[in-house]
Motif scaffolding. Sequence first.
Motif, PDB file in Angstrom:
ATOM      1  N   ALA A 345      61.080  52.094  28.747  1.00 14.01           N
ATOM      2  CA  ALA A 345      60.441  50.892  28.205  1.00 14.01           C
ATOM      3  C   ALA A 345      61.211  49.638  28.609  1.00 14.01           C
ATOM      4  N   ASP A 346      62.534  49.714  28.560  1.00 19.32           N
ATOM      5  CA  ASP A 346      63.350  48.566  28.947  1.00 19.32           C
ATOM      6  C   ASP A 346      63.182  48.255  30.430  1.00 19.32           C
ATOM      7  N   ALA A 347      63.173  49.310  31.264  1.00 20.75           N
ATOM      8  CA  ALA A 347      62.984  49.109  32.704  1.00 20.75           C
ATOM      9  C   ALA A 347      61.615  48.501  32.998  1.00 20.75           C
ATOM     10  N   LEU A 348      60.603  48.932  32.267  1.00 23.62           N
ATOM     11  CA  LEU A 348      59.257  48.415  32.503  1.00 23.62           C
ATOM     12  C   LEU A 348      59.130  46.957  32.081  1.00 23.62           C
ATOM     13  N   ARG A 349      59.894  46.535  31.086  1.00 23.07           N
ATOM     14  CA  ARG A 349      59.869  45.110  30.716  1.00 23.07           C
ATOM     15  C   ARG A 349      60.357  44.249  31.877  1.00 23.07           C
ATOM     16  N   HIS A 350      61.423  44.684  32.535  1.00 25.53           N
ATOM     17  CA  HIS A 350      61.924  43.953  33.697  1.00 25.53           C
ATOM     18  C   HIS A 350      60.917  44.017  34.850  1.00 25.53           C
ATOM     19  N   GLU A 351      60.352  45.188  35.063  1.00 23.96           N
ATOM     20  CA  GLU A 351      59.375  45.348  36.130  1.00 23.96           C
ATOM     21  C   GLU A 351      58.158  44.451  35.900  1.00 23.96           C
ATOM     22  N   ARG A 352      57.723  44.367  34.648  1.00 23.74           N
ATOM     23  CA  ARG A 352      56.540  43.574  34.320  1.00 23.74           C
ATOM     24  C   ARG A 352      56.766  42.103  34.639  1.00 23.74           C
ATOM     25  N   ARG A 353      57.941  41.584  34.307  1.00 22.59           N
ATOM     26  CA  ARG A 353      58.235  40.176  34.605  1.00 22.59           C
ATOM     27  C   ARG A 353      58.207  39.928  36.114  1.00 22.59           C
ATOM     28  N   ALA A 354      58.775  40.867  36.871  1.00 26.41           N
ATOM     29  CA  ALA A 354      58.792  40.708  38.328  1.00 26.41           C
ATOM     30  C   ALA A 354      57.383  40.760  38.904  1.00 26.41           C
ATOM     31  N   ARG A 355      56.554  41.630  38.363  1.00 28.67           N
ATOM     32  CA  ARG A 355      55.198  41.757  38.902  1.00 28.67           C
ATOM     33  C   ARG A 355      54.323  40.576  38.502  1.00 28.67           C
ATOM     34  N   GLU A 356      54.564  40.005  37.326  1.00 26.80           N
ATOM     35  CA  GLU A 356      53.843  38.784  36.945  1.00 26.80           C
ATOM     36  C   GLU A 356      54.184  37.661  37.930  1.00 26.80           C
ATOM     37  N   ALA A 357      55.463  37.519  38.246  1.00 27.73           N
ATOM     38  CA  ALA A 357      55.881  36.474  39.172  1.00 27.73           C
ATOM     39  C   ALA A 357      55.297  36.711  40.562  1.00 27.73           C
ATOM     40  N   TYR A 358      55.240  37.984  40.967  1.00 27.57           N
ATOM     41  CA  TYR A 358      54.667  38.337  42.268  1.00 27.57           C
ATOM     42  C   TYR A 358      53.185  37.957  42.315  1.00 27.57           C
ATOM     43  N   GLY A 359      52.457  38.238  41.242  1.00 28.68           N
ATOM     44  CA  GLY A 359      51.046  37.876  41.193  1.00 28.68           C
ATOM     45  C   GLY A 359      50.836  36.376  41.287  1.00 28.68           C
ATOM     46  N   ASP A 360      51.680  35.596  40.605  1.00 21.87           N
ATOM     47  CA  ASP A 360      51.584  34.136  40.687  1.00 21.87           C
ATOM     48  C   ASP A 360      51.833  33.659  42.123  1.00 21.87           C
ATOM     49  N   GLU A 361      52.811  34.286  42.770  1.00 23.29           N
ATOM     50  CA  GLU A 361      53.117  33.901  44.149  1.00 23.29           C
ATOM     51  C   GLU A 361      51.958  34.221  45.079  1.00 23.29           C
ATOM     52  N   LEU A 362      51.341  35.379  44.888  1.00 25.35           N
ATOM     53  CA  LEU A 362      50.208  35.748  45.730  1.00 25.35           C
ATOM     54  C   LEU A 362      49.077  34.729  45.612  1.00 25.35           C
ATOM     55  N   MET A 363      48.778  34.304  44.390  1.00 27.64           N
ATOM     56  CA  MET A 363      47.663  33.389  44.194  1.00 27.64           C
ATOM     57  C   MET A 363      47.931  32.014  44.803  1.00 27.64           C
ATOM     58  N   GLU A 364      49.206  31.687  45.009  1.00 29.46           N
ATOM     59  CA  GLU A 364      49.529  30.441  45.695  1.00 29.46           C
ATOM     60  C   GLU A 364      49.112  30.481  47.161  1.00 29.46           C
ATOM     61  N   HIS A 365      48.842  31.689  47.666  1.00 28.08           N
ATOM     62  CA  HIS A 365      48.453  31.859  49.072  1.00 28.08           C
ATOM     63  C   HIS A 365      47.008  32.337  49.182  1.00 28.08           C
ATOM     64  N   SER A 366      46.181  31.957  48.227  1.00 25.86           N
ATOM     65  CA  SER A 366      44.766  32.331  48.266  1.00 25.86           C
ATOM     66  C   SER A 366      44.141  31.898  49.592  1.00 25.86           C
ATOM     67  N   PRO A 367      43.329  32.767  50.203  1.00 30.69           N
ATOM     68  CA  PRO A 367      42.702  32.405  51.479  1.00 30.69           C
ATOM     69  C   PRO A 367      41.513  31.482  51.315  1.00 30.69           C
ATOM     70  N   TYR A 368      41.072  31.262  50.081  1.00 31.88           N
ATOM     71  CA  TYR A 368      39.851  30.502  49.863  1.00 31.88           C
ATOM     72  C   TYR A 368      40.127  29.001  49.876  1.00 31.88           C
ATOM     73  N   ALA A 369      39.185  28.282  50.412  1.00 31.69           N
ATOM     74  CA  ALA A 369      39.365  26.854  50.616  1.00 31.69           C
ATOM     75  C   ALA A 369      39.362  26.103  49.297  1.00 31.69           C
ATOM     76  N   MET A 370      40.196  25.076  49.220  1.00 34.88           N
ATOM     77  CA  MET A 370      40.112  24.146  48.097  1.00 34.88           C
ATOM     78  C   MET A 370      38.824  23.347  48.248  1.00 34.88           C
ATOM     79  N   ARG A 371      38.259  22.899  47.133  1.00 39.56           N
ATOM     80  CA  ARG A 371      36.976  22.202  47.198  1.00 39.56           C
ATOM     81  C   ARG A 371      37.052  20.919  48.015  1.00 39.56           C
ATOM     82  N   SER A 372      38.255  20.372  48.062  1.00 34.86           N
ATOM     83  CA  SER A 372      38.389  19.104  48.797  1.00 34.86           C
ATOM     84  C   SER A 372      38.467  19.301  50.313  1.00 34.86           C
ATOM     85  N   GLU A 373      38.626  20.564  50.751  1.00 37.98           N
ATOM     86  CA  GLU A 373      38.775  20.800  52.199  1.00 37.98           C
ATOM     87  C   GLU A 373      37.444  20.625  52.893  1.00 37.98           C
ATOM     88  N   ALA A 374      37.474  19.998  54.021  1.00 38.10           N
ATOM     89  CA  ALA A 374      36.243  19.783  54.778  1.00 38.10           C
ATOM     90  C   ALA A 374      35.793  21.067  55.444  1.00 38.10           C
TER      91      ALA A 374
END
Length: 374
Positions: A345-374
């Motif tokens: 359980a303790d190991a999974l708490r650390h793993e969960r924090r790392a995977r949350e951060a990884y997910g946030d990082e992935l979404m920063e590289h979304s392939p989809y265009a921002m609405r403002s992009e031409a």
Amino acid sequence: MIRFLDSLADVDPAHWDALVGDGNPFVSHAFLRGMEVHGCLRPDYGWQPRHLALYEGERLLGAVPAYLKGNSHGEFVFDFAWAHAYERAGGDYYPKLLAAAPYSPVPGPRLLAASLEHKKQLVAGLLAETGRLGLSSVHANFLEEADLPAFDERWLPRFDWQFHWHNPGYGSFDDFLGALSSKKRKNIRQERRQAEESGLTLGMTGGAELTAADWRAIHALYESTFEMKGNHAALTRPFFRHLGQSFGNDVQVATARMGDQLVAMAFFLVGGGTLYGRYWGAVVDVPGLHFELCYYRGIEYAIARGLHTFEPGAQGEHKLARGFLPTRTHSRHYLVHEGFHEAVADALRHERRAREAYGDELMEHSPYAMRSEA
């Protein structure tokens, strides 16, 4: 009443499939029983069927595809480190009890029942069998979200990321490309052009139209992928033929041919409004071919058929650049020994924090265009 079954031959296929509900092919009677019949599940591979069935009289109210596991291979929710730690401390981690679709890291129903009350009875049945057999643990992998409330707080939650493609109603592949950033559009068009100009004949064929020679070649290509990576290909040629016969054109194979020879393929299953990418193999090295067969042909098929989701398989950050977004997958784990439970359980708490951060990082590289992009 709870019963445990050593084979799905003991269950009427229609009664089992009525519980599946959403059309997920990987927990269907045909898929799971096919593995039993055609030599994919063997004790020396670490798989022994131990399916749970909940009956009221002779009426099947609920079920769990479950297995006694002698190792952790073919699961894709990795607990090898847990097993090593448990055995270094003098315990026997294996066998363990597992609720899963074998060799298939595909989210879907594991507690096959209509009501939460019946799902909780299934969970209680898994725990009772774990205690009766004196097992170290019981695990439920790649759970759909509707199953999660049946597991209480004593079960350890774990999650990971896969990359799934979602269809908001595209009318064509070009519509999909139009939703991407200009750089991603350019890269995908270049990869598709490389495959199209390779001289190979590319296609998408339903399982009902594939010949016996095609099935031999498809299985040989599947085996070659595992051999190149030094792994064992557990799924047999008769099982592949069984899928084609049982699912018909809900099996789809993207193919590349050199003359009459099948030289590359990507294997898909369809069910519940979703396209599932499963197996890949090639005996040629052609730029862009893997992406064309495994991803772009699948996206085209999903758009043409109005499917809402395309799940191309586990792992692979490269999928992000091709329109697949990070999606959570869920598992639950019950470790009997209290001290071991607390350590994991303790190991999974650390793993969960790392995977949350990884997910946030992935979404920063979304392939989809921002609405403002031409």
